[in-house]
Design an enzyme around this catalytic site. Sequence first.
Site, short mmCIF file in Angstrom:
data_model
loop_
_atom_site.label_atom_id
_atom_site.label_comp_id
_atom_site.label_asym_id
_atom_site.label_seq_id
_atom_site.Cartn_x
_atom_site.Cartn_y
_atom_site.Cartn_z
N GLU A 154 0.84 -1.20 0.00
CA GLU A 154 0.00 0.00 0.00
C GLU A 154 0.87 1.25 0.00
OE1 GLU A 154 -2.44 0.42 3.53
OE2 GLU A 154 -3.69 1.95 2.58
N GLU A 249 -11.91 0.97 5.44
CA GLU A 249 -10.90 1.43 6.40
C GLU A 249 -11.21 2.91 6.65
OE1 GLU A 249 -6.24 0.68 6.79
OE2 GLU A 249 -6.76 2.41 5.56
C1 LER Z 1 -2.48 4.08 6.74
O1 LER Z 1 -2.78 5.38 6.44
C2 LER Z 1 -3.32 3.15 5.97
O2 LER Z 1 -3.99 3.52 5.05
C3 LER Z 1 -3.26 1.75 6.37
O3 LER Z 1 -4.02 0.95 5.51
C4 LER Z 1 -1.82 1.32 6.39
O4 LER Z 1 -1.57 0.33 7.25
MN MN Z 2 -5.24 2.11 3.93
#
Ligand code: LER
Ligand code: MN
Length: 272
Positions: A154, A249
């Site tokens: 990522e 998320e």
């Molecule tokens: C951090 O900003 C993020 O997007 C997470 O998915 C990274 O571990």
């Molecule tokens: Mn993320």
Amino acid sequence: MIKSAVTVSLVEAARGGPFVLWEGLESACKTAQELGFDAIEVFSLGPEQVDSDVLEKLLNDHGLELAAVGTGAGKVKHGLTLTSPCSEERQKAREFIKRIIDMGGRFGAGAILGSMQGFWNDEVSKEDALKLLADACGELGEYARQFNVPFIYEHLNRFETNLCNTVADNVTLLNTLGDDHNVVILADLFHMNIEEVDICQGLRDGQGLIGHIHFVDSNRRPIGGGHIDMDAVSATIKEIGYEGYLSAEAVPYPSEYEAAKQTIESYNKYFG
Ligand code: LER
Ligand code: MN
């Protein structure tokens, strides 16, 4: 097939972070099942915090899959990165991530590299840091093959790393690994909203390499709570033939339950 997932954090030190559910695995599985998610994504302190047999039973009992497992606690709790100036620390970072790959691998879930990628700085040049990062991604991708899962890299916005900030940066890095690597891109819509000229073009840049998506709005609230043009973004996600999870998320705004509910409603609206 596109599937839905919701994040659960087991890391108290990460409170305030962009994870939807915070009340433990059992509570997360109940909420995910009740709302109709396909999977949960787990952010933990490490394998010792999660009893795999307990997790297996919870997933089975609630008809859920494990979408992915995060590695960020390696940085948050242990200060480890793959691009540290200290070779011993870099080795410890690789070992930590391998143990998370083992944990997720049993459930067919890949491990995500986010904050453990680190930064380039006075001690490690950008060129050297990118080489260290690529080399680690290559090795961790090979390690993950035994579980038939990819390693998930990522890229992050500029405030969280100075290595790769856009999908195009990520593609450039993965291309240095040759044609046969086992690393996929995680496209997080929050980071993309900050860094891409155009989120849809960013998604097209990663066509064929994007293996996981963090499904979140511009301000890190659940989809629908910010200003991302989801009509256009959802059309592009389908257009590029994306097959994988749309994993929420997001911050638990206005509450954990409401954030999860808003996410699944948006998911059903655009992808149901
Ligand atoms: C951090 O900003 C993020 O997007 C997470 O998915 C990274 O571990
Ligand atoms: Mn993320």
